[in-house]
Design a protein around this motif. Structure first.
Motif, PDB file in Angstrom:
ATOM      1  N   THR A   1       0.856  -1.196   0.000  1.00 46.55           N
ATOM      2  CA  THR A   1       0.000   0.000   0.000  1.00 46.55           C
ATOM      3  C   THR A   1       0.887   1.240   0.000  1.00 46.55           C
ATOM      4  OG1 THR A   1      -0.136   0.006   2.410  1.00 46.55           O
ATOM      5  CG2 THR A   1      -1.935  -1.071   1.218  1.00 46.55           C
ATOM      6  N   VAL A   2       0.420   2.248  -0.719  1.00 40.18           N
ATOM      7  CA  VAL A   2       1.087   3.554  -0.735  1.00 40.18           C
ATOM      8  C   VAL A   2       0.013   4.580  -0.377  1.00 40.18           C
ATOM      9  CG1 VAL A   2       2.361   5.212  -2.141  1.00 40.18           C
ATOM     10  CG2 VAL A   2       2.666   2.765  -2.537  1.00 40.18           C
ATOM     11  N   PHE A   3       0.264   5.370   0.637  1.00 35.40           N
ATOM     12  CA  PHE A   3      -0.743   6.278   1.189  1.00 35.40           C
ATOM     13  C   PHE A   3      -2.041   5.517   1.493  1.00 35.40           C
ATOM     14  CE2 PHE A   3       1.948   9.143  -1.364  1.00 35.40           C
ATOM     15  CZ  PHE A   3       2.415   9.940  -0.330  1.00 35.40           C
TER      16      PHE A   3
ATOM     17  N   ASN B   1      -3.589   3.337 -10.116  1.00 36.53           N
ATOM     18  CA  ASN B   1      -4.481   4.066  -9.215  1.00 36.53           C
ATOM     19  C   ASN B   1      -4.161   5.567  -9.262  1.00 36.53           C
ATOM     20  OD1 ASN B   1      -5.951   5.116  -7.102  1.00 36.53           O
ATOM     21  ND2 ASN B   1      -5.411   3.491  -5.650  1.00 36.53           N
TER      22      ASN B   1
ATOM     23  N   VAL C   1      -3.430   7.493  -6.009  1.00 32.33           N
ATOM     24  CA  VAL C   1      -2.071   7.380  -5.453  1.00 32.33           C
ATOM     25  C   VAL C   1      -1.102   8.198  -6.300  1.00 32.33           C
ATOM     26  CG1 VAL C   1      -0.166   5.777  -5.021  1.00 32.33           C
ATOM     27  CG2 VAL C   1      -2.497   5.128  -4.405  1.00 32.33           C
TER      28      VAL C   1
ATOM     29  N   ARG D   1      -0.338  11.816  -5.704  1.00 28.38           N
ATOM     30  CA  ARG D   1       0.519  12.197  -4.575  1.00 28.38           C
ATOM     31  C   ARG D   1       1.990  11.884  -4.824  1.00 28.38           C
ATOM     32  NH1 ARG D   1      -4.084   9.727  -1.756  1.00 28.38           N
ATOM     33  NH2 ARG D   1      -4.888  11.153  -0.203  1.00 28.38           N
TER      34      ARG D   1
ATOM     35  N   GLU E   1      -3.386   3.007   0.054  1.00 25.39           N
ATOM     36  CA  GLU E   1      -4.127   2.392  -1.057  1.00 25.39           C
ATOM     37  C   GLU E   1      -3.192   1.547  -1.914  1.00 25.39           C
ATOM     38  OE1 GLU E   1      -6.931   4.883  -3.219  1.00 25.39           O
ATOM     39  OE2 GLU E   1      -6.519   6.498  -1.785  1.00 25.39           O
TER      40      GLU E   1
ATOM     41  N   PRO F   1      -1.354   0.721  -5.134  1.00 24.82           N
ATOM     42  CA  PRO F   1      -0.915   1.690  -6.154  1.00 24.82           C
ATOM     43  C   PRO F   1      -1.194   1.293  -7.610  1.00 24.82           C
ATOM     44  CG  PRO F   1       0.972   0.524  -5.281  1.00 24.82           C
ATOM     45  CD  PRO F   1      -0.208   0.038  -4.510  1.00 24.82           C
TER      46      PRO F   1
END
Lengths: 263, 309
Positions: free
Chosen positions: B61-63, B70, B73, B76, B65, B67
């Motif tokens: 997950t990145v932030f 996506n 994501v 950001r 969610e 990735p």
């Protein structure tokens, strides 16, 4: 990794915006038209086209010119060049230099493909508009009767062929970097093979559709009940574009853009 | 503080070829260094974080969610690739403005931010009329970093951003990255220039053959970084005299003397014993010391295959 943590991150400082993304992709695509190398290539292309017209349409009168332009220029040269140019653009788009900068930005991949296609087709139409000047010049030299009407019909055919075969070029290049191989197979099987079979199957061939329409439209064959109309031909070609671009968008969305060489 | 990215048992294979193999890590806010030899899986890790490829197994997950593909994501993130390939025929402002608009900026904002970014990376306005493909390697690195700054990302991923930069250029990039970290931007950076990473990064992820060996990462831990070096090089006026002095006090395990250049390379038997009385011992030796240098950085030691094989 719980979903509870999602809410605690700050929102993006710049919200994604599809209209602006289109503007950005258009700018990056349109700039290529202004390159000196592009103009040089276009000048060479125009010289070759002039030589081809001078050689190919020399014998015979205006009827020969109309047939030659229909069969060689509108339904062969324009589709082949459109396919090659679009495939090249999409292949370049899949290279790391572009992928890393565009596809890491917040824009859905189908939108990237659609915007890139739209921008590329507009630029290609502009290029071929210049080439079309050669066609009109030779038509005038052959004293083609009703020059404005004939030119408008050829132009209609050119616009549709660019639109259709650019989409097909995008699809092939999305599938593989060797898009020319798929193009040759398609050209051999569908356009040159199935398109010549005197049944309804030949309607699968987009160049056959256009040849038939122009032949009737320009009075080279007599119209009959099964003759294609302008709107039906345009609808079939545009349906081909939609189907092909949808397939390209699906493949482009599912495709992973890196290989073991990058690992 | 929330972890920017988290991976759990993450693997990625390319058919039979290994990319990443069952790695778990947490990337916290700040500057994190990714270290490993070629083929260790750094670029695979970056592509997974960027959502360009999918994990074969495990969770990433990145932030908060996933990735893969996506845009939420990607809004950001920013990425500065190692590759020098750039679109042909474009000038830096044209390119950056286009990319800024793709990120969601208006044409006016994209243009003004592109100018600000180019100034921030110290690419002089006199170079803005040249096409980016005609730039030197160092100038390309600056433009590549500038395109990361346009949409104020919260995580910037930099793949070998120091390549081709002179020491001044590396210092400029380091200053920018520290400013970004101070502003709350997380930075993930890979580089083969380990000394730069050591001075920049608060955290490290050390990769080898697609794995994150525990021994390597312990060797690069904050605790390890506070330990005394195992070897030290002295430049002095009498290296033989200094070596004899240190041997007499049973401080040395071994040494190499280069009398021609006046250096003593000392390998410590007990580094804590020497560094505990560092000033006093050097004064007692009666040797004039011109320079003292760690022979190996802790990152070099951490990735040394002879230590961790």
């Amino acid at each position: 990794m719980s979903s509870a943590t999602v809410e605690s991150f700050l929102p993006p400082r710049v919200a994604p915006n599809l209209a602006r993304a289109w503007g950005g992709l258009w700018r990056l695509t349109f700039r290529r038209l202004l390159l000196p190398g592009h103009w040089l290539l276009l000048a060479i292309g125009l010289a070759v086209l002039t030589a081809l017209f001078a050689g190919g349409s020399r014998a015979g009168g205006s009827d020969h010119f109309i047939d030659w332009t229909t069969n060689f220029y509108v339904t062969f040269l324009v589709p082949v060049l459109s396919f090659m140019a679009a495939g090249g653009v999409m292949r370049d788009e899949m290279k790391s230099g572009t992928v890393d900068y565009v596809l890491t930005r917040p824009i859905p991949r189908p939108a990237v493909l659609a915007f890139k296609y739209a921008a590329h087709v507009i630029c290609t139409q502009i290029d071929f508009l210049i080439a079309f000047g050669v066609v009109v010049g030779f038509a005038a030299a052959h004293d083609v009767p009703g020059l404005a009407s004939v030119a408008a019909k050829f132009f209609f055919g050119q616009v549709l062929m660019i639109t259709a075969f650019s989409a097909f070029g995008f699809l092939c290049a999305t599938i593989t970097s060797r898009y020319i191989v798929i193009g040759l197979a398609y050209g051999g099987i569908i356009e040159a093979g199935v398109g010549q079979i005197p049944t309804q199957l030949s309607r699968l061939s987009m160049t056959h559709q256009m040849r038939e329409l122009l032949a009737v439209w320009l009075g080279r064959v007599e119209a009959h009940a099964a003759s294609p109309g302008v709107w039906s031909t345009a609808a079939i070609v545009l349906a081909f574009v939609v189907v092909v671009l949808t397939a390209a968008a699906v493949i482009f969305s599912l495709r992973e853009l890196s290989g073991p060489a990058d690992a | 503080m929330n972890a920017v990215a988290q991976a759990s048992s993450l693997s990625r294979f390319y058919g039979m070829i290994l990319g990443l193999n069952n790695v778990s890590f947490t990337i916290r806010p700040g500057i994190t260094g990714i270290v490993g030899p070629n083929g260790a899986g750094k670029t695979t890790l970056f592509r997974l974080l960027l959502g360009q490829i999918q994990p074969s197994s495990g969770e990433l997950t990145v932030f908060g969610e996933r990735p893969w593909n996506n845009p939420a994501v990607q809004a950001r993130l920013a990425y500065c690739p190692e590759s020098e390939a750039m679109p042909a025929g474009l000038r830096p402002l044209e390119w950056l403005t286009g990319l800024g608009m793709i990120s969601g900026l208006s044409a006016r904002d994209a243009d003004s931010r592109a100018r600000a970014a180019l100034i921030r990376v110290k690419l002089g306005a006199e170079h803005w009329r040249k096409r980016v493909t005609a730039y030197s390697k160092g100038m390309k690195q600056r433009v590549k970093l500038a395109q990361c700054l346009l949409h104020e990302p919260q995580l910037i991923i930099l793949d070998e951003p120091m390549n081709g930069l002179d020491p001044m250029g590396r210092e400029d990039i380091g200053v920018i990255l520290r400013q970004l970290a101070d502003d709350g931007v997380s930075v993930l950076i890979s580089s083969h220039i380990l000394h730069d990473l050591e001075t920049l990064c608060a955290d490290f992820i050390l990769l080898r053959w697609g794995r994150i060996p525990r021994s390597l990462n312990e060797a690069a831990s904050t605790d390890a970084r506070t330990r005394w070096p195992d070897a030290t090089t002295f430049r002095c006026d009498a290296p033989e005299k200094l070596a004899r002095f240190l041997f007499d006090r049973d401080l040395l395990r071994g040494c190499d003397i280069a009398a021609a250049v006046g250096t003593l390379h000392a390998r410590w038997r007990d580094p804590e014993k020497f560094f505990g009385a560092y000033h006093q011992l050097l004064l007692e030796s009666g040797v004039r010391i011109f320079e003292v240098q760690d022979t190996e950085s802790f990152l070099e030691k951490a990735i040394d295959p002879t230590v961790h094989s």
